[in-house]
Every structure is written in structure tokens, then in C-alpha cells.
Motif scaffolding. Structure first.
Motif, PDB file in Angstrom:
ATOM      1  N   GLU A 152       0.884  -1.295  -0.128  1.00  0.00           N
ATOM      2  CA  GLU A 152       0.128   0.119  -0.122  1.00  0.00           C
ATOM      3  C   GLU A 152       0.885   1.234   0.083  1.00  0.00           C
ATOM      4  O   GLU A 152       0.595   2.103  -0.845  1.00  0.00           O
ATOM      5  CB  GLU A 152      -0.920   0.053   1.291  1.00  0.00           C
ATOM      6  CG  GLU A 152      -2.115  -1.213   1.213  1.00  0.00           C
ATOM      7  CD  GLU A 152      -2.857  -0.869   2.563  1.00  0.00           C
ATOM      8  OE1 GLU A 152      -2.333  -0.951   3.592  1.00  0.00           O
ATOM      9  OE2 GLU A 152      -3.946  -1.282   2.280  1.00  0.00           O
ATOM     10  N   SER A 188       3.933   1.770  -0.982  1.00  0.00           N
ATOM     11  CA  SER A 188       4.773   1.894  -2.196  1.00  0.00           C
ATOM     12  C   SER A 188       4.000   1.553  -3.597  1.00  0.00           C
ATOM     13  O   SER A 188       4.649   1.630  -4.513  1.00  0.00           O
ATOM     14  CB  SER A 188       6.086   1.032  -1.986  1.00  0.00           C
ATOM     15  OG  SER A 188       5.655  -0.376  -2.138  1.00  0.00           O
ATOM     16  N   ASP A 189       2.601   1.507  -3.239  1.00  0.00           N
ATOM     17  CA  ASP A 189       1.775   1.376  -4.451  1.00  0.00           C
ATOM     18  C   ASP A 189       2.272   0.124  -5.488  1.00  0.00           C
ATOM     19  O   ASP A 189       2.398   0.311  -6.650  1.00  0.00           O
ATOM     20  CB  ASP A 189       1.863   2.721  -5.361  1.00  0.00           C
ATOM     21  CG  ASP A 189       0.808   2.749  -6.448  1.00  0.00           C
ATOM     22  OD1 ASP A 189      -0.408   1.964  -6.202  1.00  0.00           O
ATOM     23  OD2 ASP A 189       0.947   3.587  -7.324  1.00  0.00           O
ATOM     24  N   GLN A 190       2.532  -0.805  -4.685  1.00  0.00           N
ATOM     25  CA  GLN A 190       2.700  -2.427  -5.354  1.00  0.00           C
ATOM     26  C   GLN A 190       1.630  -3.272  -5.275  1.00  0.00           C
ATOM     27  O   GLN A 190       1.557  -4.047  -4.344  1.00  0.00           O
ATOM     28  CB  GLN A 190       3.815  -2.598  -4.852  1.00  0.00           C
ATOM     29  CG  GLN A 190       5.258  -1.982  -5.202  1.00  0.00           C
ATOM     30  CD  GLN A 190       6.508  -2.375  -4.819  1.00  0.00           C
ATOM     31  OE1 GLN A 190       6.939  -3.383  -5.392  1.00  0.00           O
ATOM     32  NE2 GLN A 190       7.088  -2.075  -3.630  1.00  0.00           N
ATOM     33  N   PRO A 191       0.507  -3.281  -6.009  1.00  0.00           N
ATOM     34  CA  PRO A 191      -0.524  -3.992  -5.803  1.00  0.00           C
ATOM     35  C   PRO A 191      -0.227  -5.812  -5.714  1.00  0.00           C
ATOM     36  O   PRO A 191      -0.777  -6.246  -4.984  1.00  0.00           O
ATOM     37  CB  PRO A 191      -1.469  -3.776  -7.092  1.00  0.00           C
ATOM     38  CG  PRO A 191      -1.063  -2.510  -7.510  1.00  0.00           C
ATOM     39  CD  PRO A 191       0.300  -2.558  -7.032  1.00  0.00           C
ATOM     40  N   TYR A 245      -8.854  -6.807  -5.445  1.00  0.00           N
ATOM     41  CA  TYR A 245      -7.501  -6.529  -6.135  1.00  0.00           C
ATOM     42  C   TYR A 245      -7.234  -7.558  -7.312  1.00  0.00           C
ATOM     43  O   TYR A 245      -6.436  -7.446  -8.222  1.00  0.00           O
ATOM     44  CB  TYR A 245      -6.337  -6.661  -4.960  1.00  0.00           C
ATOM     45  CG  TYR A 245      -6.182  -5.493  -4.217  1.00  0.00           C
ATOM     46  CD1 TYR A 245      -5.577  -4.501  -4.957  1.00  0.00           C
ATOM     47  CD2 TYR A 245      -6.661  -5.103  -2.812  1.00  0.00           C
ATOM     48  CE1 TYR A 245      -5.251  -3.238  -4.275  1.00  0.00           C
ATOM     49  CE2 TYR A 245      -6.334  -4.055  -2.467  1.00  0.00           C
ATOM     50  CZ  TYR A 245      -5.914  -3.093  -2.881  1.00  0.00           C
ATOM     51  OH  TYR A 245      -5.453  -1.778  -2.438  1.00  0.00           O
ATOM     52  N   LYS A 262       7.694  12.019  -9.683  1.00  0.00           N
ATOM     53  CA  LYS A 262       6.969  12.278  -8.117  1.00  0.00           C
ATOM     54  C   LYS A 262       7.783  12.466  -7.345  1.00  0.00           C
ATOM     55  O   LYS A 262       9.202  12.081  -7.180  1.00  0.00           O
ATOM     56  CB  LYS A 262       6.034  10.850  -7.785  1.00  0.00           C
ATOM     57  CG  LYS A 262       5.194  10.408  -8.788  1.00  0.00           C
ATOM     58  CD  LYS A 262       4.561   9.087  -8.182  1.00  0.00           C
ATOM     59  CE  LYS A 262       3.522   8.320  -9.224  1.00  0.00           C
ATOM     60  NZ  LYS A 262       3.111   7.063  -8.730  1.00  0.00           N
ATOM     61  N   SER A 265      10.379   4.960  -6.488  1.00  0.00           N
ATOM     62  CA  SER A 265       9.546   5.805  -5.735  1.00  0.00           C
ATOM     63  C   SER A 265       9.302   7.335  -6.432  1.00  0.00           C
ATOM     64  O   SER A 265       8.417   8.146  -6.474  1.00  0.00           O
ATOM     65  CB  SER A 265      10.079   6.260  -4.223  1.00  0.00           C
ATOM     66  OG  SER A 265      11.474   6.838  -4.498  1.00  0.00           O
ATOM     67  N   ALA A 302       8.805   5.901 -10.750  1.00  0.00           N
ATOM     68  CA  ALA A 302       7.618   4.618 -11.075  1.00  0.00           C
ATOM     69  C   ALA A 302       8.164   3.769 -12.029  1.00  0.00           C
ATOM     70  O   ALA A 302       7.533   3.077 -12.798  1.00  0.00           O
ATOM     71  CB  ALA A 302       6.260   5.326 -11.765  1.00  0.00           C
ATOM     72  N   ASN A 325       0.169   6.798   4.341  1.00  0.00           N
ATOM     73  CA  ASN A 325       0.376   8.031   3.804  1.00  0.00           C
ATOM     74  C   ASN A 325      -0.486   8.976   4.207  1.00  0.00           C
ATOM     75  O   ASN A 325       0.048  10.054   4.576  1.00  0.00           O
ATOM     76  CB  ASN A 325       0.240   7.780   2.290  1.00  0.00           C
ATOM     77  CG  ASN A 325       1.386   7.216   1.646  1.00  0.00           C
ATOM     78  OD1 ASN A 325       2.413   7.320   2.345  1.00  0.00           O
ATOM     79  ND2 ASN A 325       1.238   6.403   0.403  1.00  0.00           N
TER      80      ASN A 325
END
Length: 813
Positions: free
Chosen positions: A79, A81-84, A116, A291, A362, A365, A652
């Protein structure tokens, strides 16, 4: 006499018992190892190094598959690091072990898992799980049974429809134009293997109506499994009014007609757009994708020049701290967005592998495999066939890997700290020269250290023949008797201008206020002295008897002793569970644990409160360990000092709230590392290192959070340490011997990076501490290390002066 065969039975029973004891011992050992990996992962999470944290969590789960805490932290990293894929992997592991159905609260995790999986296109697996949970619904404890059943039904309905569509769209099930003309209204031929998309063989659920063809929003209530999950299919936005005004009647008519294009036409137009963009690099596509950082004008212009003029082969020789990594990553991202590179190799010194991996993920991407990953050791040569790799140059040049790395073709190769390639006779240079690469970026702030031939060797890697042959180069450009003083500078500059860029602070007009550091040595109270001495003797004792397998744990314990009594408690608990410790060591551990629980306030706590109360400005207080963070929060609360807290395990949204409270209200921010966060903290210009990482680069990362472009005030740094600790010696070396805290951010890398060998700086500190026979021996060894660093700094300053003399401001964009 005993019965016949009784001895044999006893022997078998004894052997069976021995096997069982060995099995239990191995299980215990695996669990202890898993605990150690779990703690290491939490430390990396606090440091925002999610890549390494995930690797350690995977190791912990491999050794203790039922460790729910480790699996949940893996999901949390996904969550943060946005890694599904990490979220899915963790939720699946919980589901397969029955850990998603233990409590009414946890059952929400089943719904998140299904959502997911659907987002990932794994409809059949999502449907299988939803149906399995529905079938045993009566066995579960669910808070809101009606809503839970409804959510399951909608997931099953949606996935059934998707499975049906997948079957219908399969080429074997498509009706050819001829068949369609021959049999008007004919139904598609059924595929027996796919008649029932449900893996459980149940009757197919009718597909939902088009208007309801989306899943419900995830529950607004957060759970301990997933903090949030996005809706899978957006609501229809409705009609949007469109007004067209154009001087070109044809263009206006085209908009008004609003004829939808076929997919083939759309793809053709997009290909034309991509081809058009490839013709010019005036507009950088990558700028909207970065980012956490704001690119500067000189960095953007550098990227454009490399792309347009140098055609992807360049020496980036910016001054230290100017952002060579950002420039290289911008070029890489631009090539990827334009589909001009499909495989990339990044080579760096070993200590920088994780930093590059984290920066790429990070800020840009881009998910690269790295030689720090567990998969590196398991995949063997197959590792080097992956498309995107970050590797230590030492790992790549080894006999085991050299042929695999050089045997394939690379679209782009980036080599950081390229001054390590200066000698043509080294394996480093030979590796770079043998790589089959289309584009090549070399990054170094010091292209020449001792001899102009070093520059020749670097340029030859980029563009062979650019500086002519060795003999011709020496004859035309090198002064006899002084290998650092070039002849024919104008001609040499013209040749270098075609492959080299060197941005300087003066030309880029970058001015950062100075920073000032103050080391404050506190006098420890008697109980502090006793605690530190006992831990120090225990570490030396265990290191002598069973140190090899406990080295990481012992190093942590000694570093924690310099942080706070609260920090050592958990590590002592882990050490106490070791079966290979001697009785005297176990007794000493218990004595130390009792001492940590009975200690009062410390000298460092008192000094911190004094510093805070003496200032009206905002202050960031850095600590390394989470237990120390919680302890200091209690101390400040006791003194009625309002403060914000920040650590890596926060969601976050909570991190953002705490930073905003610090910006607008509280004057104090207690935090673990902020290295990977891209947050703007230049509104603060004071910081306290309550404890000290044993790695100078990590100290510099802390400083770089506020001493950076955008800072308008002088930066004040206060380093706290108790007299006589390892941190006291480290500060003496870094502050008094080489004045590290007054250097430009990035320069310490140039000094420590000159040390021979691959041993980490923190390992050097540990070895000196545990191997010293007396306090005098320890002092002497630290003095030797300080002298060595001072000599390396002198060498770096000479190199910097030489580069300034050779290049000055003549090679900027």
C-alpha cells in the motif's frame, strides 16, 4: 534377557525421538531467524526503503509461513509503495492459511482480495474465492451478514460475466465474416472446455445488466488488512457539453461529426504520434510522470542535450549535489515513454544499489530487479535476462556473472561513480567496454583524479576514437612531465563538448545557505554507564563464542545501546532465546533487561528537552529506532511539549496529517528516517540527531531533508551522544577529523567511496569495537580510521581542484 527385538525397538524409538528433537530445534531456529528478518524489515520500513523491507519480510515468511504479522506488514508495504502485487500476494497467503476468516473484522479482507484480483485481471481466481467463502458462509462470524452476502454475490456476478466475455472473445469462438453472412443470427459455437467458467462447476450466474456492471465501492471503514482499496470501475461521468471554435472549418466539422474511430485507426494515429515525438526532444514527456521532486531548468536542459545532441551517449560530470542521478533517470524515463528502450542495466557501487532501486521506484515509477533481491541468488544466470536490472558493478564483473552480463544486448546502460572505470587495465573498465549497449551514460563528479589518460579511457567507452589514438592523444594534449596539465585546451574542449556536460552551482545560479553543526556530548548518569558497559562486554563475549551467526543482531544491539534503553529491550529478548549461548551469557542478558526496566531519565533526554525549550523555531528530531521514537514521545508529553510523529509504518494519509501539523502548529517533529519521502521540509532549518546511524551516507540523507535547494535560512545541526559510546568515536572522526557536517551534500560519498574493499562503514565500526583488547586499543584503532578518512578527503580535494582547473565552467549546458 530382554525379549527378542526389544533392543531394536528401543533403538528405533530413540532414533525417532532424536529426529523429533532435531525437527523441533530446526523449527525453533527458523522462527528465530524469521524474527530477526522481521525486525530488520521494520527498520527498513522506518527508513522508507520499502524494497529491502519487502525482501526481508519475504525471508521471514519463508522461514515462518504462519507469521501473520509479517504477511500484514508485506501488505502494508504494498500500500505504501503502490505495489498491488505485494498486496495480492500477502492477502492470498492469509487466505490460503485461513487467516482471513478468523474474526468478523478480518472477513473484510476476503472482499479486498477479490477486488485486487479483479483489478489484476484474475477473474477466475476471484470468483473461486468468493464462491468458496459463500459456500461456507454459515461457518463464519461476520459483522454485517446481509451486506457481506450482497458484496460476495456482486463479485461472483461480475467475475462470471468477465469469464464469459473472455470465453466469447477467444479466437476459436469468433464467427468469421463468411460464416456470419451464411448464417444470419447464428449463435457462436460453444467451447466445451469453457462452457462453465466457474472452477467449481456450478451453474453459471447470469451476467449483470450493463448499467450495474461495476463493483461496489470498498468499505469506508478501514481494516487491519487493507487501509483502502479503489473502486474497480468508475461511474459513468455522463454527457459533457462540447463547444468547438476553430479557424479551420475542416477541423471544426470533424469535431461536430463526432464519428468514433475503429481500434485500428486509433492505433495507427497513436503510432504516428509516437513517431512524431521520436523526431524531436524539445518536449519532454517524462516531466509529468516524476513524483516527489521538482526538476530544475538545468536538469531538463541536460536531458534534452543528451537526447538531441549526444544521441544517448554522454559523460555527466556535474558538481557534487547537482542531481546527476535525476538527469540520468529523466533520460531513461524519456526513452521508455517513447518506446526506444526495452531493457536497461544500471551499474553502481555496492552501497548504492538499494538507493538507486528506491529512487527509480518512488520518483520515476520504474520497477527494477536488483542484486539485493532474494531472487538474485535463486535465479542464477536467468537473473541477467530480465529487462530492467540495478546491479553492483562488483557483482556484475565477477567470474560467475561476467559472461552473462556481457553476452546479451542492452538498450541503455547507466554507470554511476564512473571514475571507478578510469583504469583501462581493470575489470571495471573491461566490463563496461564489453557490454553490448546502444545508449550509455557515465556519471561522475571527478572525471580526472591523477592523469588525463583517465579521461581518455572514459571517453573511449562512450565514443571510441573521439580523442584519437593513445599515442596521438598524448602527443597532442598531454604536457610532458605533468600528466594533469593539458595542451591545446581549445581543441580538447571542442572534442569533449560533443560527449560531456558539467553543470556547476555558479552557472546554475544555485545558492544554498551554509550549515553549522554542533556536537553535544552529554555526561551519562551512572546507570547509563553501567548499561552501556554491560552491553558492550556482552556483545564482545557473544561475538567471541558464537558471533558469526549472530553478527547482525549484535551490531544492532550495540547501536541500540547508543540510542536508548527502550531500544535494546526487544533485541535482548531475541538474543535470550538463542540456544547456542552460554549460561553466563543468558544470566547477563537477564541482568541487563532488568536494568533497562529500572532506569530513569537519561542525560540525552535532559539535553534534548533543554534544546527544545531554548528555541522558538521548528526542530526535526531524528532517531533510528521505533522504540526510541515512542520513548521520546512520552518524554516530551511528560514535559508538556506538543509534537508531531512520523515513521515508516504510518499510512500515507496519517503521514501527511502529521507533516501538516508540524508545518502549521507543532514546533517539534519526532521522526525516523525521511530519506525516501519527497516532502518539502525547508520551512524548518534546525535538526537534532538524537542518535547516530553508523553509516555516514544515512546521516547525510537526514541533513539533506532540510539543507537543500529552497532553504532560505542557515541550517543548524545538533548531534547528541553520550561520552564514551561508539557514537562518540564516530562523531569525533566525522566532525573533528574531516568536518563532514560542513561539506556539500553528496561529498561524503566521494570520500567513503574511495575506501578499498566492500566492507560497510558500520561493519568497520563494529569490528573495531568488539576486537579491541582495551579502551586504549579502541582509541588507537579509531584514530587510524580517522587518519585514513582524512587522507582520503585530502585526495578528494586535490581531485576536485584538478577537475575545476581542467573543466571549470566550460562544459555546462
Amino acid at each position: 534377557m530382554g525379549k527378542p527385538g526389544s533392543n531394536a525397538k528401543r533403538s528405533k524409538r530413540k532414533e525417532k525421538q532424536q529426529k523429533e528433537r532435531r525437527r523441533q530445534s530446526m523449527n525453533q531456529s527458523r522462527k528465530e531467524k524469521a524474527e530477526l528478518y522481521f525486525d530488520e524489515a521494520l527498520w527498513y520500513m522506518d527508513s522508507q526503503n520499502y524494497g529491502k523491507a519487502a525482501n526481508f519480510l519475504k525471508k521471514a515468511i519463508k522461514r515462518d509461513p504462519d507469521n501473520k504479522d509479517a504477511i500484514i506488514e508485506l501488505i502494508r508495504i504494498g500500500e505504501l509503495s503502490d505495489q498491488p502485487h505485494l498486496i495480492i500476494d500477502g492477502l492470498l497467503q492469509l487466505y490460503e492459511r485461513g487467516l482471513l476468516e478468523n474474526t468478523p473484522h478480518d472477513n473484510e479482507g476476503v472482499l479486498h482480495l477479490c477486488r485486487y484480483l479483479i483489478r489484476d485481471g484474475r477473474y477466475r481466481r476471484a470468483r473461486e474465492i468468493a464462491e468458496a467463502v459463500r459456500d461456507r458462509f454459515n461457518e463464519l462470524r461476520v459483522n454485517n451478514g446481509v451486506q457481506f452476502r450482497k458484496d460476495l454475490a456482486e463479485i461472483i456476478s461480475y467475475t462470471a460475466h468477465q469469464c464469459y466475455m473472455e470465453t466469447w472473445q477467444h479466437p476459436e469462438n469468433q464467427i468469421t465474416p463468411a460464416a456470419k453472412n451464411g448464417r444470419a443470427g447464428a449463435k457462436p459455437k460453444k467451447n466445451k472446455s469453457n462452457q462453465n467458467p466457474s472452477p467449481r462447476g456450478k451453474e453459471q450466474t447470469p451476467a449483470p445488466a450493463a448499467s450495474g456492471d461495476h463493483l461496489p465501492q470498498p468499505p469506508s471503514k478501514t481494516t487491519n488488512i487493507c487501509e483502502s482499496a479503489l473502486s474497480l470501475t468508475p461511474e459513468s461521468p455522463g454527457e459533457i457539453p462540447l463547444t468547438v471554435e476553430s479557424e479551420n472549418p475542416g477541423l471544426a466539422d470533424a469535431f461536430k461529426q463526432a464519428q468514433p474511430a475503429t481500434k485500428a485507426t486509433y492505433d495507427l494515429v497513436m503510432d504516428a504520434v509516437h513517431i512524431r515525438f521520436k523526431e524531436t526532444f524539445d518536449h519532454l514527456l517524462c516531466l509529468n510522470t516524476i513524483k516527489g521532486i521538482t526538476s530544475l531548468v538545468y536538469q531538463e536542459e541536460t536531458a534534452r542535450k543528451i537526447l538531441k545532441t549526444f544521441r544517448g551517449r554522454a559523460l555527466l560530470a556535474d558538481e557534487v549535489g547537482m542531481g546527476k542521478t535525476i538527469e540520468a533517470c529523466m533520460v531513461l524515463k524519456e526513452y521508455m515513454l517513447r518506446r526506444m528502450v526495452k531493457n536497461v542495466l544500471v551499474l553502481t557501487p555496492t552501497p548504492l544499489v538499494s538507493q538507486w532501486h528506491e529512487e527509480l521506484k518512488s520518483k520515476f515509477a520504474m520497477d527494477f530487479s536488483s542484486t539485493d533481491d532474494p531472487a538474485f541468488r535463486t535465479l542464477g544466470e536467468d537473473f541477467w535476462q530480465q529487462p530492467y536490472i540495478v546491479s553492483s558493478i562488483n557483482m556484475a564483473k565477477s567470474k560467475k556473472n561476467f559472461s552473462a552480463v556481457t553476452g546479451r544486448e542492452w538498450d541503455l546502460v547507466i554507470i554511476d561513480e564512473a571514475h571507478h572505470l578510469k583504469n583501462k587495465n581493470t575489470l571495471n573498465w573491461k566490463l563496461a567496454n564489453n557490454l553490448k549497449k546502444r545508449f550509455l551514460l557515465l556519471l561522475t563528479a571527478t572525471p580526472v583524479e591523477n592523469n588525463l589518460m583517465e579521461l581518455y579511457n572514459l571517453i573511449t567507452l562512450l565514443k571510441p576514437g573521439q580523442l584519437k589514438t593513445v599515442a596521438a592523444f598524448k602527443e597532442e594534449f598531454m604536457t610532458r612531465g605533468d600528466p594533469t596539465d593539458p595542451k591545446n585546451r581549445t581543441h580538447l574542449k571542442a572534442l569533449l563538448d560533443q560527449v560531456m556536460i558539467r553543470n556547476t552551482r555558479a552557472v546554475a545560479n544555485i545558492h544554498i545557505p551554509p550549515r553549522f553543526a554542533e556536537t553535544i556530548r552529554t555526561e551519562p548518569i551512572p546507570s547509563e554507564i553501567e548499561l552501556y558497559n554491560r552491553i558492550s562486554r556482552l556483545v564482545q563475549d557473544v561475538n567471541t563464542t558464537v558471533g558469526r551467526q549472530n553478527r547482525m543482531l549484535l551490531k544492532h544491539l550495540l547501536a541500540e545501546a547508543g540510542s536508548s534503553p527502550a531500544a535494546v529491550e526487544k533485541t535482548l529478548s531475541q538474543l535470550a532465546g538463542k540456544h547456542d549461548l552460554l549460561n553466563r551469557q543468558q544470566d547477563e542478558i537477564q541482568t541487563i533487561r532488568n536494568l533497562t526496566r529500572s532506569m530513569g531519565d537519561t542525560g540525552k533526554n535532559q539535553m534534548l528537552v533543554k534544546l527544545i525549550k531554548a528555541s522558538d523555531d521548528k526542530i526535526i528530531v531524528f532517531v533510528k529506532y521505533r522504540a526510541t521514537l515512542d520513548h521520546l514521545s512520552d518524554v516530551l508529553a511528560w514535559h508538556n511539549i506538543s509534537h508531531s510523529m512520523f515513521h515508516g509504518q504510518m499510512p500515507n494519509a496519517e503521514k501527511n496529517r502529521e507533516i501538516e501539523k508540524f508545518r502549521t502548529g507543532n514546533n517539534i517533529l519526532l521522526t525516523t528516517e525521511l530519506g525516501g519521502e519527497g516532502r518539502n521540509l525547508q520551512f524548518c532549518h534546525q535538526m537534532v540527531n538524537y542518535d547516530l546511524p553508523w553509516n555516514p551516507m544515512r546521516i547525510e540523507q537526514r541533513i539533506g531533508r532540510i539543507h537543500r535547494i529552497g532553504q532560505e535560512n542557515e541550517v543548524r545541526i545538533y548531534n547528541l551522544c553520550a561520552a564514551g559510546t561508539a557514537e562518540d568515536y564516530i562523531l569525533d572522526i566525522l566532525d573533528r577529523k574531516i568536518n563532514m557536517f560542513e561539506m556539500v551534500v553528496g561529498e561524503i560519498d566521494m570520500i567513503v567511496g574511495r575506501m578499498r574493499g566492500e566492507q560497510d562503514f558500520s561493519d568497520m565500526i563494529y569490528d573495531i569495537w568488539v576486537n579491541a583488547a582495551s579502551a586504549d586499543d579502541r582509541k588507537e584503532e579509531f584514530n587510524k580510521l580517522g587518519t585514513r578518512l582524512k587522507r582520503l578527503k585530502t585526495g578528494y580535494e586535490k581531485t576536485k581542484a584538478l577537475d575545476e582547473k581542467l573543466f571549470g565552467e566550460n562544459y555546462e549546458i
